[in-house]
Scaffold this motif. Structure first.
Motif, mmCIF file in Angstrom:
data_model
loop_
_atom_site.group_PDB
_atom_site.id
_atom_site.type_symbol
_atom_site.label_atom_id
_atom_site.label_comp_id
_atom_site.label_asym_id
_atom_site.label_seq_id
_atom_site.Cartn_x
_atom_site.Cartn_y
_atom_site.Cartn_z
ATOM 1 N N LYS A 1 0.798 -1.460 -0.149
ATOM 2 C CA LYS A 1 0.014 -0.146 -0.055
ATOM 3 C C LYS A 1 0.835 1.315 -0.174
ATOM 4 O O LYS A 1 0.481 2.278 -0.667
ATOM 5 N N SER A 2 1.903 1.191 0.623
ATOM 6 C CA SER A 2 2.975 2.462 0.654
ATOM 7 C C SER A 2 3.490 2.468 -0.694
ATOM 8 O O SER A 2 3.669 3.707 -1.079
ATOM 9 N N ALA A 3 3.619 1.470 -1.155
ATOM 10 C CA ALA A 3 4.291 1.834 -2.798
ATOM 11 C C ALA A 3 3.406 2.253 -3.633
ATOM 12 O O ALA A 3 3.630 3.139 -4.300
ATOM 13 N N LYS B 1 0.708 7.166 -6.410
ATOM 14 C CA LYS B 1 -0.392 7.935 -6.560
ATOM 15 C C LYS B 1 -0.073 9.580 -6.227
ATOM 16 O O LYS B 1 -0.534 10.334 -6.779
ATOM 17 N N VAL B 2 0.859 9.779 -5.348
ATOM 18 C CA VAL B 2 1.250 10.785 -5.029
ATOM 19 C C VAL B 2 2.141 11.563 -6.012
ATOM 20 O O VAL B 2 2.085 12.711 -6.348
ATOM 21 N N ALA B 3 2.931 10.728 -6.578
ATOM 22 C CA ALA B 3 3.554 11.047 -7.810
ATOM 23 C C ALA B 3 2.764 11.488 -9.232
ATOM 24 O O ALA B 3 3.213 12.230 -9.907
ATOM 25 N N GLU B 4 1.884 10.883 -8.880
ATOM 26 C CA GLU B 4 0.549 11.101 -10.051
ATOM 27 C C GLU B 4 0.077 12.554 -9.989
ATOM 28 O O GLU B 4 -1.062 13.087 -10.905
ATOM 29 N N LEU B 5 -0.052 13.162 -8.814
ATOM 30 C CA LEU B 5 -0.846 14.287 -8.570
ATOM 31 C C LEU B 5 -0.342 15.268 -9.349
ATOM 32 O O LEU B 5 1.004 15.655 -9.833
ATOM 33 N N PRO B 6 -1.293 16.168 -9.745
ATOM 34 C CA PRO B 6 -0.634 17.436 -10.651
ATOM 35 C C PRO B 6 0.082 18.371 -9.850
ATOM 36 O O PRO B 6 -0.109 18.521 -8.838
ATOM 37 N N ALA B 7 1.227 18.743 -10.682
ATOM 38 C CA ALA B 7 2.159 19.542 -9.966
ATOM 39 C C ALA B 7 1.876 21.027 -10.031
ATOM 40 O O ALA B 7 2.294 21.943 -9.478
ATOM 41 N N VAL C 1 -5.330 16.681 -3.050
ATOM 42 C CA VAL C 1 -6.351 15.818 -2.169
ATOM 43 C C VAL C 1 -6.221 14.472 -2.702
ATOM 44 O O VAL C 1 -6.028 14.076 -3.957
ATOM 45 N N LEU C 2 -6.012 13.555 -1.580
ATOM 46 C CA LEU C 2 -5.958 11.984 -1.890
ATOM 47 C C LEU C 2 -6.900 11.256 -1.079
ATOM 48 O O LEU C 2 -7.390 11.360 0.078
ATOM 49 N N PHE C 3 -7.798 10.227 -1.933
ATOM 50 C CA PHE C 3 -8.636 9.345 -1.395
ATOM 51 C C PHE C 3 -7.970 7.831 -1.440
ATOM 52 O O PHE C 3 -7.552 7.496 -2.515
ATOM 53 N N LEU D 1 3.489 16.257 1.496
ATOM 54 C CA LEU D 1 2.616 16.937 0.365
ATOM 55 C C LEU D 1 2.598 18.345 0.875
ATOM 56 O O LEU D 1 2.686 19.249 0.031
ATOM 57 N N VAL D 2 2.550 18.766 2.144
ATOM 58 C CA VAL D 2 2.695 20.245 2.500
ATOM 59 C C VAL D 2 4.054 20.873 2.266
ATOM 60 O O VAL D 2 4.110 22.045 1.771
ATOM 61 N N GLU D 3 5.049 20.124 1.925
ATOM 62 C CA GLU D 3 6.478 20.539 1.497
ATOM 63 C C GLU D 3 6.414 20.933 -0.060
ATOM 64 O O GLU D 3 6.998 21.813 -0.551
ATOM 65 N N LYS D 4 5.527 20.180 -0.944
ATOM 66 C CA LYS D 4 5.388 20.273 -2.243
ATOM 67 C C LYS D 4 4.302 21.380 -2.562
ATOM 68 O O LYS D 4 4.482 22.074 -3.590
ATOM 69 N N TYR D 5 3.355 21.452 -1.763
ATOM 70 C CA TYR D 5 1.994 22.194 -2.334
ATOM 71 C C TYR D 5 1.916 23.449 -1.531
ATOM 72 O O TYR D 5 1.865 23.353 -0.190
#
Length: 417
Positions: free
Chosen positions: A309-311, A316-322, A328-330, A346-350
């Motif tokens: 699940k971590s992998a 999925k995190v890598a696939e989030l739009p930059a 937002v992740l579900f 995520l807060v470091e990136k967004y």
């Protein structure tokens, strides 16, 4: 106006099941308009007293749901509902031994003569428990000098709190000695000593007693002040089994069951063991080994699943739009620590809000929302106002839960992100 103390017929004969009495007072119950509080001139119903639950039964055709005592006056609370005379037990096919059903109900008013019946099975089971507890506490007092500082006897459990710690080995020895005493079928004596006689008597008591003291004696094992009904001979207790024990307030709390309640508990455990034997297709002796192995396999599979699940989560995190300020992740089946670590990343990136929701539409979602530059309580408040979410936190991070569908959550997020 002071009320005359109720005559305690259960003190005269703990084995009687029916009695006649006159209603002295009948008042509507303050908490329930379908109940009345009745005071009689005399009663067989033992009230809630000395840590023991009250008797059950029928009075004037109505179910007795509670019995209390105050300053010697016993109050019976009866239920006047339509199906009050043990109708539920009749429909369930249960039989209350010694407590036949009364189809006719009498008028409940002062001066009315009524007939009462106690539930003998309930009474006798309580007598078995209480008599067994006396022997157990007496042996503990004699061997270790500890006092029974807490006692509770309900319909399902008996607990005793002792003033010192007793080892598991000593508890087992006491249990054995109690059952030896039961097998001797010793007569249990109830006496009312005078003040002079009481001054010369060594007996156990948790409180200072005013007025006449009732002494229950199991010769060779215990002498104790007690107000409750007891069996006539120790053999009627049947058996005593320690069900559980734990350190409690500097001493030990021990749970026991006696007689038929102990038998029922043993039957339940046997049923569980038989079911486990069928599930594992093995004998009783191998059940613990099988469960231990299954637990190890389960933990290993959980670890492997967590890694997978971590992998997947990393993917999925890598696939989030930059090219956006918010993320937002579900994802279902993610533990709180993993979700929090993900939000921290995520807060470091967004620059806006980073929200993680784990769960499903059926059971709802848990969420963690973080941000370095915005107040996360804004999102939490919107979820609470729109969907009844619970939770909160500091401006930099909030967490909580919400019972709603993913689509509903996304609609709220569109309004605030």
């Amino acid at each position: 106006m002071s009320m005359t103390e109720t005559i305690k017929l259960y003190d005269r004969d703990a084995y009687a099941t029916e009695f006649e009495a006159d209603i002295i007072s009948c008042e509507p119950n303050k908490a329930d308009d379908k109940q009345f509080d009745i005071i009689l001139n005399q009663t067989l119903f033992f009230p809630e007293e000395g840590g023991q639950s009250p008797d059950m039964g029928i009075l004037g055709g109505y179910r007795v749901v509670d019995v209390q005592i105050k300053k010697g006056v016993i109050t019976h609370t009866v239920d006047i509902s339509a199906n009050d005379c043990c109708e539920a037990e009749k429909k369930a096919g249960k039989q209350i031994t010694g407590n036949e059903f009364e189809p006719e109900k009498v008028e409940l008013a002062a001066g009315v003569h009524v007939h009462g019946k106690i539930d003998w099975q309930h009474r006798f089971y309580n007598m078995q428990q209480h008599s067994g507890e006396h022997i157990f506490s007496g042996i503990v007092h004699r061997r270790f000098g500890f006092e029974n500082v807490g006692f509770h006897l309900s319909d399902s459990v008996v607990t005793m709190d002792f003033s010192g710690v007793i080892s598991p080995e000593d508890i087992a020895e006491v249990e054995h000695e109690v059952n030896v005493a039961i097998s001797k079928n010793i007569p249990i004596e109830v006496t009312y000593p005078s003040r002079d006689e009481l001054a010369q008597l060594e007996y156990r008591s948790k409180i200072e007693i005013e007025g006449q003291v009732r002494i229950v004696t199991v010769p060779g094992y215990d002498v104790c002040a007690c107000c409750a009904p007891h069996v006539k001979r120790t053999g009627e207790i049947g058996m005593l089994k320690v069900m559980n024990y734990q350190n409690y307030k500097g001493g030990v709390r021990i749970s026991i069951l006696c007689g038929f309640r102990a038998l029922e508990a043993f039957r339940q455990k046997c049923d569980i063991i038989s079911e486990l034997m069928g599930i594992f297709t093995t004998n009783q002796e191998a059940i613990v080994d099988n469960v231990t192995k299954l637990k190890a396999v389960n933990q290993s599979l959980k670890s492997e699943l967590g890694t997978a699940k971590s992998a997947l989560l990393d993917y999925k995190v890598a696939e989030l739009p930059a090219d956006t300020e918010d993320a937002v992740l579900f994802e279902d089946g993610i533990d709180t620590n993993t979700a929090r670590n993900c939000v921290n990343g995520l807060v470091e990136k967004y620059s806006g809000f980073s929200a993680f929701f784990t769960g499903n539409d059926e059971e709802g979602y848990s969420f963690i929302i973080g941000s370095k530059n915005a107040d996360c309580n804004t999102v939490a408040t919107a979820l609470r106002n729109k969907l009844g979410a619970r939770g909160g936190g500091k401006p930099v991070m909030v967490q909580g839960s919400v019972k709603a569908a993913k689509s509903e959550i996304e609609e709220v997020l569109k309004e605030v992100l």
